[in-house]
Design an enzyme around this catalytic site. Sequence first.
Site, PDB file in Angstrom:
ATOM      1  N   LYS A  19     -60.636  27.323  31.302  1.00 25.77           N
ATOM      2  CA  LYS A  19     -60.777  26.175  30.393  1.00 25.77           C
ATOM      3  C   LYS A  19     -61.315  24.966  31.169  1.00 25.77           C
ATOM      4  O   LYS A  19     -62.269  24.301  30.758  1.00 25.77           O
ATOM      5  CB  LYS A  19     -59.399  25.847  29.819  1.00 25.77           C
ATOM      6  CG  LYS A  19     -59.336  24.515  29.102  1.00 25.77           C
ATOM      7  CD  LYS A  19     -57.893  24.087  28.858  1.00 25.77           C
ATOM      8  CE  LYS A  19     -57.846  22.721  28.246  1.00 25.77           C
ATOM      9  NZ  LYS A  19     -58.529  22.646  26.953  1.00 25.77           N
ATOM     10  N   GLY A 442     -55.739  15.007   9.546  1.00 26.00           N
ATOM     11  CA  GLY A 442     -54.506  14.609  10.234  1.00 26.00           C
ATOM     12  C   GLY A 442     -54.727  14.100  11.636  1.00 26.00           C
ATOM     13  O   GLY A 442     -54.456  12.947  11.937  1.00 26.00           O
ATOM     14  N   ASP A 499     -49.212  19.638  19.954  1.00 24.71           N
ATOM     15  CA  ASP A 499     -49.822  20.684  19.130  1.00 24.71           C
ATOM     16  C   ASP A 499     -49.063  20.698  17.816  1.00 24.71           C
ATOM     17  O   ASP A 499     -47.890  20.329  17.765  1.00 24.71           O
ATOM     18  CB  ASP A 499     -49.680  22.045  19.831  1.00 24.71           C
ATOM     19  CG  ASP A 499     -50.117  23.186  18.923  1.00 24.71           C
ATOM     20  OD1 ASP A 499     -51.331  23.303  18.684  1.00 24.71           O
ATOM     21  OD2 ASP A 499     -49.254  23.938  18.424  1.00 24.71           O
ATOM     22  N   CYS A 526     -56.726  26.217  24.084  1.00 22.01           N
ATOM     23  CA  CYS A 526     -55.550  27.062  24.233  1.00 22.01           C
ATOM     24  C   CYS A 526     -54.380  26.488  23.448  1.00 22.01           C
ATOM     25  O   CYS A 526     -54.381  25.307  23.090  1.00 22.01           O
ATOM     26  CB  CYS A 526     -55.152  27.125  25.703  1.00 22.01           C
ATOM     27  SG  CYS A 526     -56.441  27.831  26.727  1.00 22.01           S
ATOM     28  N   HIS A 652     -53.395  22.305   3.647  1.00 25.83           N
ATOM     29  CA  HIS A 652     -54.681  22.456   4.342  1.00 25.83           C
ATOM     30  C   HIS A 652     -54.802  23.862   4.932  1.00 25.83           C
ATOM     31  O   HIS A 652     -53.837  24.415   5.454  1.00 25.83           O
ATOM     32  CB  HIS A 652     -54.766  21.400   5.458  1.00 25.83           C
ATOM     33  CG  HIS A 652     -55.784  21.729   6.487  1.00 25.83           C
ATOM     34  ND1 HIS A 652     -57.132  21.697   6.238  1.00 25.83           N
ATOM     35  CD2 HIS A 652     -55.651  22.140   7.775  1.00 25.83           C
ATOM     36  CE1 HIS A 652     -57.778  22.077   7.324  1.00 25.83           C
ATOM     37  NE2 HIS A 652     -56.913  22.347   8.265  1.00 25.83           N
ATOM     38  N   GLU A 676     -61.407  24.706   4.990  1.00 27.60           N
ATOM     39  CA  GLU A 676     -62.609  24.750   5.832  1.00 27.60           C
ATOM     40  C   GLU A 676     -63.738  25.379   5.018  1.00 27.60           C
ATOM     41  O   GLU A 676     -63.552  26.409   4.392  1.00 27.60           O
ATOM     42  CB  GLU A 676     -62.325  25.624   7.053  1.00 27.60           C
ATOM     43  CG  GLU A 676     -63.543  25.822   7.916  1.00 27.60           C
ATOM     44  CD  GLU A 676     -63.239  26.648   9.158  1.00 27.60           C
ATOM     45  OE1 GLU A 676     -62.119  26.588   9.675  1.00 27.60           O
ATOM     46  OE2 GLU A 676     -64.157  27.344   9.607  1.00 27.60           O
ATOM     47  N   HIS A 705     -65.456  21.822  14.932  1.00 27.08           N
ATOM     48  CA  HIS A 705     -65.401  22.549  16.207  1.00 27.08           C
ATOM     49  C   HIS A 705     -66.552  22.191  17.124  1.00 27.08           C
ATOM     50  O   HIS A 705     -66.551  22.526  18.295  1.00 27.08           O
ATOM     51  CB  HIS A 705     -65.419  24.065  15.963  1.00 27.08           C
ATOM     52  CG  HIS A 705     -64.163  24.546  15.310  1.00 27.08           C
ATOM     53  ND1 HIS A 705     -64.132  25.045  14.039  1.00 27.08           N
ATOM     54  CD2 HIS A 705     -62.890  24.570  15.763  1.00 27.08           C
ATOM     55  CE1 HIS A 705     -62.884  25.363  13.734  1.00 27.08           C
ATOM     56  NE2 HIS A 705     -62.116  25.083  14.763  1.00 27.08           N
ATOM     57  N   CYS A 737     -61.227  20.303   9.254  1.00 26.56           N
ATOM     58  CA  CYS A 737     -59.916  20.424   9.909  1.00 26.56           C
ATOM     59  C   CYS A 737     -59.666  19.136  10.683  1.00 26.56           C
ATOM     60  O   CYS A 737     -60.452  18.176  10.572  1.00 26.56           O
ATOM     61  CB  CYS A 737     -59.939  21.661  10.816  1.00 26.56           C
ATOM     62  SG  CYS A 737     -58.406  21.996  11.683  1.00 26.56           S
TER      63      CYS A 737
HETATM   64  C1  LIG Z   1     -55.830  24.297  14.189  1.00 25.13           C
HETATM   65  N1  LIG Z   1     -55.709  25.232  15.237  1.00 25.13           N
HETATM   66  C2  LIG Z   1     -54.506  25.465  15.869  1.00 25.13           C
HETATM   67  C3  LIG Z   1     -54.098  26.788  16.035  1.00 25.13           C
HETATM   68  N2  LIG Z   1     -52.926  27.079  16.630  1.00 25.13           N
HETATM   69  C4  LIG Z   1     -52.149  26.079  17.076  1.00 25.13           C
HETATM   70  N3  LIG Z   1     -50.993  26.353  17.667  1.00 25.13           N
HETATM   71  N4  LIG Z   1     -52.514  24.785  16.960  1.00 25.13           N
HETATM   72  C5  LIG Z   1     -53.675  24.448  16.359  1.00 25.13           C
HETATM   73  O1  LIG Z   1     -53.974  23.259  16.259  1.00 25.13           O
HETATM   74  N5  LIG Z   1     -54.871  27.780  15.570  1.00 25.13           N
HETATM   75  C6  LIG Z   1     -56.081  27.557  14.824  1.00 25.13           C
HETATM   76  C7  LIG Z   1     -56.716  26.298  15.242  1.00 25.13           C
HETATM   77  C8  LIG Z   1     -57.242  26.452  16.632  1.00 25.13           C
HETATM   78  N6  LIG Z   1     -57.637  25.216  17.078  1.00 25.13           N
HETATM   79  C9  LIG Z   1     -57.210  24.594  18.184  1.00 25.13           C
HETATM   80  C10 LIG Z   1     -57.711  23.340  18.340  1.00 25.13           C
HETATM   81  C11 LIG Z   1     -57.390  22.624  19.465  1.00 25.13           C
HETATM   82  C12 LIG Z   1     -56.560  23.154  20.408  1.00 25.13           C
HETATM   83  C13 LIG Z   1     -56.310  22.321  21.592  1.00 25.13           C
HETATM   84  O2  LIG Z   1     -56.841  21.242  21.679  1.00 25.13           O
HETATM   85  N7  LIG Z   1     -55.550  22.741  22.568  1.00 25.13           N
HETATM   86  C14 LIG Z   1     -55.374  21.938  23.732  1.00 25.13           C
HETATM   87  C15 LIG Z   1     -53.945  21.950  24.202  1.00 25.13           C
HETATM   88  C16 LIG Z   1     -53.059  21.225  23.261  1.00 25.13           C
HETATM   89  C17 LIG Z   1     -51.767  20.830  23.937  1.00 25.13           C
HETATM   90  O3  LIG Z   1     -50.792  21.536  23.850  1.00 25.13           O
HETATM   91  N8  LIG Z   1     -51.785  19.747  24.649  1.00 25.13           N
HETATM   92  C18 LIG Z   1     -50.661  19.261  25.416  1.00 25.13           C
HETATM   93  C19 LIG Z   1     -50.875  19.496  26.888  1.00 25.13           C
HETATM   94  C20 LIG Z   1     -52.160  18.915  27.344  1.00 25.13           C
HETATM   95  C21 LIG Z   1     -52.462  19.222  28.794  1.00 25.13           C
HETATM   96  O4  LIG Z   1     -53.257  20.082  29.070  1.00 25.13           O
HETATM   97  N9  LIG Z   1     -51.857  18.480  29.707  1.00 25.13           N
HETATM   98  C22 LIG Z   1     -52.202  18.583  31.087  1.00 25.13           C
HETATM   99  C23 LIG Z   1     -51.754  17.311  31.787  1.00 25.13           C
HETATM  100  C24 LIG Z   1     -52.392  16.080  31.182  1.00 25.13           C
HETATM  101  C25 LIG Z   1     -53.674  15.703  31.844  1.00 25.13           C
HETATM  102  O5  LIG Z   1     -53.626  15.264  32.987  1.00 25.13           O
HETATM  103  O6  LIG Z   1     -54.730  15.818  31.188  1.00 25.13           O
HETATM  104  C26 LIG Z   1     -51.457  19.771  31.690  1.00 25.13           C
HETATM  105  O7  LIG Z   1     -50.441  20.220  31.119  1.00 25.13           O
HETATM  106  O8  LIG Z   1     -51.946  20.263  32.717  1.00 25.13           O
HETATM  107  C27 LIG Z   1     -50.514  17.777  25.166  1.00 25.13           C
HETATM  108  O9  LIG Z   1     -51.379  17.198  24.501  1.00 25.13           O
HETATM  109  O10 LIG Z   1     -49.528  17.220  25.615  1.00 25.13           O
HETATM  110  C28 LIG Z   1     -56.310  22.403  24.814  1.00 25.13           C
HETATM  111  O11 LIG Z   1     -56.633  21.548  25.639  1.00 25.13           O
HETATM  112  O12 LIG Z   1     -56.704  23.569  24.858  1.00 25.13           O
HETATM  113  C29 LIG Z   1     -56.044  24.396  20.253  1.00 25.13           C
HETATM  114  C30 LIG Z   1     -56.367  25.147  19.122  1.00 25.13           C
HETATM  115  N1  LIG Z   2     -52.996  18.335  10.650  1.00 19.68           N
HETATM  116  C1  LIG Z   2     -53.593  19.222  11.607  1.00 19.68           C
HETATM  117  C2  LIG Z   2     -54.130  20.427  10.931  1.00 19.68           C
HETATM  118  C3  LIG Z   2     -54.837  21.354  11.818  1.00 19.68           C
HETATM  119  S1  LIG Z   2     -55.017  22.924  11.129  1.00 19.68           S
HETATM  120  C4  LIG Z   2     -54.708  18.503  12.323  1.00 19.68           C
HETATM  121  O1  LIG Z   2     -55.289  17.642  11.720  1.00 19.68           O
HETATM  122  O2  LIG Z   2     -54.991  18.799  13.481  1.00 19.68           O
HETATM  123 ZN   LIG Z   3     -57.036  23.041  10.221  1.00 23.04          ZN
END
Ligand SMILES: CN1c2c(nc(N)[nH]c2=O)NC[C@@H]1CNc1ccc(C(=O)N[C@@H](CCC(=O)N[C@@H](CCC(=O)N[C@@H](CCC(=O)O)C(=O)O)C(=O)O)C(=O)O)cc1
Ligand SMILES: N[C@@H](CCS)C(=O)O
Ligand SMILES: [Zn+2]
Length: 768
Positions: A19, A442, A499, A526, A652, A676, A705, A737
């Site tokens: 990533k 959201g 998340d 992720c 949604h 979507e 996306h 979304c």
């Molecule tokens: C709507 N979607 C989702 C799905 N499933 C989910 N469980 N959640 C969803 O929103 N499935 C269908 C779709 C898939 N889409 C997405 C969209 C976006 C992401 C995403 O952005 N994932 C992030 C991680 C999100 C998270 O948990 N963030 C945490 C931790 C952040 C982090 O990495 N922190 C760092 C330290 C901070 C720094 O220095 O930057 C670390 O831990 O190392 C948070 O925000 O606190 C991603 O980046 O991949 C996923 C699915």
């Molecule tokens: N309320 C959430 C829905 C994602 S499926 C968002 O806006 O990220």
């Molecule tokens: Zn969505």
Amino acid sequence: MVKSSVLGFPRMGVLRDLKKANEAYWADKITQEALLAEGKRLRLAHWKIQQEAGVDIIPSNDFSFYDHVLDHIQLFNAVPARYTAQKLSPLDEYFAMGRGHQKAGVDVPALEMVKWFDSNYHYVKPTLQDNQTFTLAADPKPVREFLEAKEAGIATRPVLVGPVSFLALGKADRGSTVDPITLLDKLVPVYVELLKALKAAGAESVQIDEPVLVFDLRPEVKAAFKPAYEAFAAAGDAIPSIVVATYFGDIVHNFDVLPAFANVRGIHVDLVRNPEQLEPVIAQLGPNQILSAGVVDGRNIWKNNFAKSLGLLQTAIKALGPERVIVATSSSLLHTPHTLASEKKLPADVYEWFSFAVEKVKEVSILAKAVTDPEAVRAELDANAAAMKSRADSTRTNDPKVKERQEQVTEEMHHRKSPFESRYAEQKKHLSLPLFPTTTIGSFPQTSEIRIQRNKFTKGEITEQEYDDFIKKEIDLAVQIQDELGLDVYVHGEPERNDMVQYFGERLQGYVFTTHAWVQSYGSRCVRPPIIVGDISRPAPMTVKESKYAASISKKPMKGMLTGPVTCLRWSFPRDDVHQSVQCQQLALALRDEVLDLEKNGIFVIQVDEPALREGLPLRKGAERDAYLKWAVNSFKLATAGVEDSTQIHSHFCYSEFQDFFHAIAALDADVLSIENSKSDAKLLKVFIDEAYPRHIGPGVYDIHSPRVPPEAEFKQRIQEMLQFLRPEQLWINPDCGLKTRKWDEVKGALTHMVNAAKQFREQYTKA
Ligand SMILES: CN1c2c(nc(N)[nH]c2=O)NC[C@@H]1CNc1ccc(C(=O)N[C@@H](CCC(=O)N[C@@H](CCC(=O)N[C@@H](CCC(=O)O)C(=O)O)C(=O)O)C(=O)O)cc1
Ligand SMILES: N[C@@H](CCS)C(=O)O
Ligand SMILES: [Zn+2]
């Protein structure tokens, strides 16, 4: 000796290395060479983990920079001309298909991305033309990666998506009408060429994934297996032996297809999901064919129950003999986190209950030994039995108060007070919304500043007060931007949420959560699913503080934002000792309290997201699907139906394949749906007319996306198309979304165009 095999390994690396490398490359912070080198490092590291665990059959070509189906689109030169025309490097062309490309005068949107079967992984849909041709890419990836492993001294079995699944999972491009499966005879010779190249490189066997075999198949798709696999058989020893892999369901209903596989070496079946298919499948195998028995779960994090798996394996061995049985993961381990060893904060008792990918690889290897020589792995078998007992005896799993509340649930609790027409009259008075109301789904950008502050808070480097103040400022900013954009229903932007599921898991009793257990959702994105270990309840309100604050500074209605019970369940790792319907009802009761608390605190538009509702649908039609729909829809209704008529419930869904699912969505009785839709044909909306859908809908007009900012004309064209299928009074204008993955300048640009387009239609229809 019984052999062990892994169908695929997670790609991200122990610290989400892939990533980070991908995102650095996209931001021009590292070179293409550096990204390619990181890919190579990860592949080698993952092969070595499996080699050291003693796995006999290690996969290659399971690695992917973005998505394995997208890899095959490029592998077969099935790249639509709008991408090849840009003359990008192969890697940039690949990413352009995955995530769009808007740079240096190039402007191409991404291909459509959809759910991979019933998982939370998303694949890029092969998008095919009427005059589609296929040729093998120069330096084919499966051959390159096989040789890379070979050079490192690791013999691997390349994994390919099979020709029937590749086509059946694809679609005709906009402007084309081709049924992809009719392209089979053009595609199969390219597979043969690839298989020959793999054999020439030294591959003795390949894993060809045909997961569509778990679906109810159209006759045209069923019929396609025979010519494809006969062509492979005709290639004889010029190609490697083939194991056809299926997963996420049973294949018994498609047994009439099996003669097509008469000449393959073996069949892999998922015995975690459908253990009952073991004996019927054994009975179908040819005299020399191998059974690859998928007994180690590729979709969950629970430690394998060795006693149960050994029972299945012994049945297989009794029928086939040890030489014809392979012990395998049920599916690729893509859907599991990398290693349990990274988890330092899990309660000690529950730590023993889990296995992630690295540990599952060891389980496969241990089982392969245990099935013929249990004494050789006695210590491992005893430790496993002790872990099973510790979980079965744990008091963590059982909360009598939760059970008591579930017993008191009545039918009436699932129904709103009045039908939609009366509710809508109340809502209209209360909310005074214009025609074509604009809103967002959201989340607003989760900037690196937000993540850094949350990380500092988690580590105790800033106080709760400091973190809360920071979040308030983010909400202030979100409200101010929505004022400037002129949206009609506001959101607070979800800055406090890591998340949409994990956030709720962390606030509910009955869950445990991890610090490093990341699973790829799509591309570089992720998720860290929380784990349900016991009965679920809500100790305190979860979202009221932020929504109430946001409403207090907003001049327009503020939407409360919750994740629905089905989505909380599906995007967590669920328990495997209690039926999912029970877990879902527990979540629904917790959310019902939250919905009512929001309403009590002045939030009169509440969105309860259920994007995973369809993903949970059993893959085949029938009684199981009907039962799922009943409890899933009831859970949503239980969570939302307690409110007054004047409170507007939104829901949604971020997937576009809702035609076969329309009745379930309609049965939720939500006042407003957002779905979507921006990358689909607007014609799909026809189902809303055909079924005389009475309530309100916002089909997405913007693909979130992709970093691409669509011009205003594109929004207008989309709205115009939608108006062919929806009444103006029922149409909301919103993105596909949430906007958390986007940058603020992209969001502001796109939403400005969206709001302007909506205003023009509002003016036009108000005059008329
Ligand atoms: C709507 N979607 C989702 C799905 N499933 C989910 N469980 N959640 C969803 O929103 N499935 C269908 C779709 C898939 N889409 C997405 C969209 C976006 C992401 C995403 O952005 N994932 C992030 C991680 C999100 C998270 O948990 N963030 C945490 C931790 C952040 C982090 O990495 N922190 C760092 C330290 C901070 C720094 O220095 O930057 C670390 O831990 O190392 C948070 O925000 O606190 C991603 O980046 O991949 C996923 C699915
Ligand atoms: N309320 C959430 C829905 C994602 S499926 C968002 O806006 O990220
Ligand atoms: Zn969505």
